[in-house]
Design a protein around this motif. Sequence first.
Motif, PDB file in Angstrom:
ATOM      1  N   ILE A   1       0.871  -1.176   0.000  1.00 49.40           N
ATOM      2  CA  ILE A   1       0.000   0.000   0.000  1.00 49.40           C
ATOM      3  C   ILE A   1       0.907   1.224   0.000  1.00 49.40           C
ATOM      4  O   ILE A   1       1.775   1.350   0.866  1.00 49.40           O
ATOM      5  N   VAL A   2       0.712   2.123  -0.969  1.00 48.75           N
ATOM      6  CA  VAL A   2       1.571   3.310  -1.050  1.00 48.75           C
ATOM      7  C   VAL A   2       0.840   4.588  -0.664  1.00 48.75           C
ATOM      8  O   VAL A   2       1.482   5.584  -0.327  1.00 48.75           O
ATOM      9  N   GLU A   3      -0.507   4.561  -0.681  1.00 40.57           N
ATOM     10  CA  GLU A   3      -1.251   5.757  -0.314  1.00 40.57           C
ATOM     11  C   GLU A   3      -2.679   5.366   0.047  1.00 40.57           C
ATOM     12  O   GLU A   3      -3.263   4.477  -0.572  1.00 40.57           O
ATOM     13  N   THR A   4      -3.227   6.051   1.057  1.00 40.63           N
ATOM     14  CA  THR A   4      -4.642   5.891   1.403  1.00 40.63           C
ATOM     15  C   THR A   4      -5.194   7.256   1.759  1.00 40.63           C
ATOM     16  O   THR A   4      -4.446   8.142   2.186  1.00 40.63           O
ATOM     17  N   SER A   5      -6.497   7.416   1.595  1.00 42.85           N
ATOM     18  CA  SER A   5      -7.139   8.640   2.057  1.00 42.85           C
ATOM     19  C   SER A   5      -8.626   8.393   2.249  1.00 42.85           C
ATOM     20  O   SER A   5      -9.190   7.427   1.743  1.00 42.85           O
ATOM     21  N   GLY A   6      -9.242   9.308   2.992  1.00 45.75           N
ATOM     22  CA  GLY A   6     -10.665   9.220   3.264  1.00 45.75           C
ATOM     23  C   GLY A   6     -10.990   8.028   4.136  1.00 45.75           C
ATOM     24  O   GLY A   6     -10.099   7.318   4.614  1.00 45.75           O
ATOM     25  N   GLU A   7     -12.270   7.831   4.364  1.00 44.15           N
ATOM     26  CA  GLU A   7     -12.682   6.634   5.099  1.00 44.15           C
ATOM     27  C   GLU A   7     -14.086   6.241   4.687  1.00 44.15           C
ATOM     28  O   GLU A   7     -14.878   7.049   4.216  1.00 44.15           O
ATOM     29  N   GLN A   8     -14.331   4.958   4.836  1.00 37.40           N
ATOM     30  CA  GLN A   8     -15.647   4.372   4.586  1.00 37.40           C
ATOM     31  C   GLN A   8     -15.900   3.361   5.691  1.00 37.40           C
ATOM     32  O   GLN A   8     -14.988   2.694   6.162  1.00 37.40           O
ATOM     33  N   THR A   9     -17.134   3.290   6.117  1.00 39.51           N
ATOM     34  CA  THR A   9     -17.527   2.314   7.123  1.00 39.51           C
ATOM     35  C   THR A   9     -18.628   1.466   6.522  1.00 39.51           C
ATOM     36  O   THR A   9     -19.596   1.998   5.972  1.00 39.51           O
ATOM     37  N   GLY A  10     -18.437   0.154   6.593  1.00 42.66           N
ATOM     38  CA  GLY A  10     -19.440  -0.729   6.014  1.00 42.66           C
ATOM     39  C   GLY A  10     -19.278  -2.150   6.488  1.00 42.66           C
ATOM     40  O   GLY A  10     -18.345  -2.480   7.222  1.00 42.66           O
ATOM     41  N   SER A  11     -20.186  -2.982   6.031  1.00 38.27           N
ATOM     42  CA  SER A  11     -20.178  -4.394   6.391  1.00 38.27           C
ATOM     43  C   SER A  11     -19.091  -5.115   5.606  1.00 38.27           C
ATOM     44  O   SER A  11     -18.906  -4.879   4.419  1.00 38.27           O
TER      45      SER A  11
ATOM     46  N   PRO B   1      -9.932   2.867   4.595  1.00 37.98           N
ATOM     47  CA  PRO B   1      -9.783   4.008   3.680  1.00 37.98           C
ATOM     48  C   PRO B   1     -10.765   3.893   2.505  1.00 37.98           C
ATOM     49  O   PRO B   1     -11.065   2.792   2.050  1.00 37.98           O
ATOM     50  N   ASN B   2     -11.240   5.041   2.019  1.00 40.63           N
ATOM     51  CA  ASN B   2     -12.123   5.038   0.857  1.00 40.63           C
ATOM     52  C   ASN B   2     -11.334   5.054  -0.450  1.00 40.63           C
ATOM     53  O   ASN B   2     -11.856   4.720  -1.501  1.00 40.63           O
ATOM     54  N   TYR B   3     -10.049   5.434  -0.355  1.00 40.41           N
ATOM     55  CA  TYR B   3      -9.172   5.458  -1.526  1.00 40.41           C
ATOM     56  C   TYR B   3      -7.882   4.742  -1.164  1.00 40.41           C
ATOM     57  O   TYR B   3      -7.325   4.960  -0.080  1.00 40.41           O
ATOM     58  N   VAL B   4      -7.414   3.891  -2.062  1.00 42.77           N
ATOM     59  CA  VAL B   4      -6.165   3.159  -1.856  1.00 42.77           C
ATOM     60  C   VAL B   4      -5.376   3.157  -3.160  1.00 42.77           C
ATOM     61  O   VAL B   4      -5.936   2.960  -4.239  1.00 42.77           O
TER      62      VAL B   4
ATOM     63  N   GLY C   1      -7.904   2.377  -6.229  1.00 35.78           N
ATOM     64  CA  GLY C   1      -9.276   1.938  -6.066  1.00 35.78           C
ATOM     65  C   GLY C   1      -9.994   2.754  -5.017  1.00 35.78           C
ATOM     66  O   GLY C   1      -9.367   3.291  -4.100  1.00 35.78           O
ATOM     67  N   THR C   2     -11.310   2.845  -5.197  1.00 36.94           N
ATOM     68  CA  THR C   2     -12.158   3.483  -4.202  1.00 36.94           C
ATOM     69  C   THR C   2     -13.243   2.502  -3.794  1.00 36.94           C
ATOM     70  O   THR C   2     -13.450   1.468  -4.441  1.00 36.94           O
ATOM     71  N   GLU C   3     -13.899   2.804  -2.705  1.00 38.16           N
ATOM     72  CA  GLU C   3     -15.041   2.051  -2.200  1.00 38.16           C
ATOM     73  C   GLU C   3     -14.748   0.563  -2.103  1.00 38.16           C
ATOM     74  O   GLU C   3     -13.819   0.164  -1.411  1.00 38.16           O
ATOM     75  N   LEU C   4     -15.514  -0.309  -2.811  1.00 39.92           N
ATOM     76  CA  LEU C   4     -15.354  -1.759  -2.640  1.00 39.92           C
ATOM     77  C   LEU C   4     -13.959  -2.228  -3.033  1.00 39.92           C
ATOM     78  O   LEU C   4     -13.364  -3.067  -2.345  1.00 39.92           O
ATOM     79  N   LEU C   5     -13.398  -1.692  -4.118  1.00 35.47           N
ATOM     80  CA  LEU C   5     -12.053  -2.120  -4.520  1.00 35.47           C
ATOM     81  C   LEU C   5     -11.027  -1.714  -3.466  1.00 35.47           C
ATOM     82  O   LEU C   5     -10.147  -2.510  -3.116  1.00 35.47           O
TER      83      LEU C   5
ATOM     84  N   ARG D   1     -11.575  -1.331  -0.275  1.00 36.26           N
ATOM     85  CA  ARG D   1     -11.826  -2.224   0.867  1.00 36.26           C
ATOM     86  C   ARG D   1     -11.211  -3.600   0.601  1.00 36.26           C
ATOM     87  O   ARG D   1     -10.544  -4.173   1.461  1.00 36.26           O
ATOM     88  N   ALA D   2     -11.408  -4.121  -0.603  1.00 36.25           N
ATOM     89  CA  ALA D   2     -10.893  -5.456  -0.938  1.00 36.25           C
ATOM     90  C   ALA D   2      -9.364  -5.472  -0.917  1.00 36.25           C
ATOM     91  O   ALA D   2      -8.757  -6.414  -0.393  1.00 36.25           O
ATOM     92  N   ILE D   3      -8.736  -4.438  -1.471  1.00 38.74           N
ATOM     93  CA  ILE D   3      -7.267  -4.387  -1.469  1.00 38.74           C
ATOM     94  C   ILE D   3      -6.745  -4.376  -0.034  1.00 38.74           C
ATOM     95  O   ILE D   3      -5.823  -5.134   0.308  1.00 38.74           O
ATOM     96  N   MET D   4      -7.330  -3.547   0.818  1.00 41.18           N
ATOM     97  CA  MET D   4      -6.875  -3.481   2.214  1.00 41.18           C
ATOM     98  C   MET D   4      -7.124  -4.813   2.930  1.00 41.18           C
ATOM     99  O   MET D   4      -6.249  -5.311   3.639  1.00 41.18           O
ATOM    100  N   HIS D   5      -8.303  -5.376   2.747  1.00 38.00           N
ATOM    101  CA  HIS D   5      -8.676  -6.634   3.403  1.00 38.00           C
ATOM    102  C   HIS D   5      -7.718  -7.754   3.004  1.00 38.00           C
ATOM    103  O   HIS D   5      -7.197  -8.472   3.869  1.00 38.00           O
ATOM    104  N   GLU D   6      -7.480  -7.888   1.700  1.00 30.81           N
ATOM    105  CA  GLU D   6      -6.644  -9.000   1.226  1.00 30.81           C
ATOM    106  C   GLU D   6      -5.178  -8.803   1.588  1.00 30.81           C
ATOM    107  O   GLU D   6      -4.493  -9.767   1.943  1.00 30.81           O
ATOM    108  N   THR D   7      -4.667  -7.570   1.513  1.00 28.77           N
ATOM    109  CA  THR D   7      -3.262  -7.367   1.887  1.00 28.77           C
ATOM    110  C   THR D   7      -3.065  -7.574   3.385  1.00 28.77           C
ATOM    111  O   THR D   7      -2.000  -8.015   3.807  1.00 28.77           O
ATOM    112  N   ASP D   8      -4.089  -7.299   4.196  1.00 24.03           N
ATOM    113  CA  ASP D   8      -4.006  -7.611   5.633  1.00 24.03           C
ATOM    114  C   ASP D   8      -3.734  -9.099   5.846  1.00 24.03           C
ATOM    115  O   ASP D   8      -2.959  -9.490   6.723  1.00 24.03           O
TER     116      ASP D   8
END
Length: 158
Positions: free
Chosen positions: A75-85, A101-104, A120-124, A126-133
């Motif tokens: 991950i080289v950059e993130t910004s904003g935030e989103q909260t969701g299921s 983050p809402n942007y990755v 990516g924004t929104e679902l993408l 979220r997916a990038i952050m989730h999977e790299t975790d």
Amino acid sequence: MALRQIRTQGDPVLNKKCREVTEVTDRIVELIDDMLETMYEANGVGLAAPQVGILKRIVVIDVGEGPIVMINPTIVETSGEQTGSEGCLSIPGKAGTVTRPNYVKARAFDENMEEYEIEGTELLARAIMHETDHLDGHLYTELVEGPLQDVTYDDEEA
């Protein structure tokens, strides 16, 4: 191609840090193909190699725009935030509220070991952050706000 068994919470492989991929061998190509087939069969939008028992830094994602393969992602950059299921194929039948983050922007290698950047924004995002975790041994449950909810799977699980 073959379906692989998805490891579930409690399996120690899910809490281990993955090793970098130094070259794409025939076995790595087969693993990526198997991961995509397994993810689609399970109606997921993402799958990381440790979820199929392989401690390699490989992620596959498809949020409905075609498959994305990320080898050694950072991950080289993130910004904003989103909260969701958020859910996870390794924690079947459960979902929880997570803020991410809402942007990755991430840097990774493709199947040819050619470096690229993806935004990516929104679902993408979220997916990038989730999977790299997953590649560092972390599950989304470490970030859940409140209790996990029982769910039935449709097409929104990562």
